[in-house]
Design a protein around this motif. Structure first.
Motif, mmCIF file in Angstrom:
data_model
loop_
_atom_site.group_PDB
_atom_site.id
_atom_site.type_symbol
_atom_site.label_atom_id
_atom_site.label_comp_id
_atom_site.label_asym_id
_atom_site.label_seq_id
_atom_site.Cartn_x
_atom_site.Cartn_y
_atom_site.Cartn_z
ATOM 1 N N VAL A 1 0.443 -0.320 -1.147
ATOM 2 C CA VAL A 1 0.964 -1.237 -0.134
ATOM 3 C C VAL A 1 2.009 -0.513 0.705
ATOM 4 N N ASP A 2 1.751 -0.399 2.004
ATOM 5 C CA ASP A 2 2.683 0.187 2.979
ATOM 6 C C ASP A 2 3.174 1.590 2.595
ATOM 7 N N LEU A 3 2.253 2.475 2.248
ATOM 8 C CA LEU A 3 2.589 3.854 1.896
ATOM 9 C C LEU A 3 3.006 4.615 3.151
ATOM 10 N N ILE A 4 4.150 5.290 3.067
ATOM 11 C CA ILE A 4 4.681 6.073 4.193
ATOM 12 C C ILE A 4 5.146 7.423 3.662
ATOM 13 N N ARG B 1 5.086 12.057 10.967
ATOM 14 C CA ARG B 1 4.842 11.001 9.980
ATOM 15 C C ARG B 1 3.391 11.147 9.535
ATOM 16 N N ASP C 1 1.364 6.515 7.612
ATOM 17 C CA ASP C 1 2.177 5.492 8.274
ATOM 18 C C ASP C 1 1.704 4.081 7.921
ATOM 19 N N GLY C 2 2.229 3.528 6.841
ATOM 20 C CA GLY C 2 1.962 2.142 6.493
ATOM 21 C C GLY C 2 0.581 1.876 5.917
ATOM 22 N N SER D 1 -2.262 0.754 3.436
ATOM 23 C CA SER D 1 -2.444 -0.221 2.356
ATOM 24 C C SER D 1 -3.924 -0.338 2.027
ATOM 25 N N THR E 1 -2.196 11.463 1.041
ATOM 26 C CA THR E 1 -2.337 10.205 0.312
ATOM 27 C C THR E 1 -2.743 10.453 -1.127
#
Length: 50
Positions: free
Chosen positions: A8-11, A18, A21-22, A24, A46
């Motif tokens: 969920v919302d991985l940054i 970046r 960026d967000g 999920s 990721t």
């Protein structure tokens, strides 16, 4: 159904960029999952974070 992996919302930041960026997603138990995208999309970053 339960998820074997849930993100969920991985940054993730690197100096000046970046990389992720967000992101999920959830992978249900027993499913086959592929992470696809162009070069530089953050796929390897990721997987390394997981």
């Amino acid at each position: 159904m339960a998820a074997i992996i849930e993100v969920v919302d991985l940054i993730k930041h690197f100096p000046g960029v970046r990389a992720v960026d967000g992101l999920s997603f959830a992978i249900p138990v027993g499913s086959c999952f592929g992470l696809l995208g162009p070069n530089g999309a953050g796929k390897t970053t990721t997987i390394e974070l997981l």
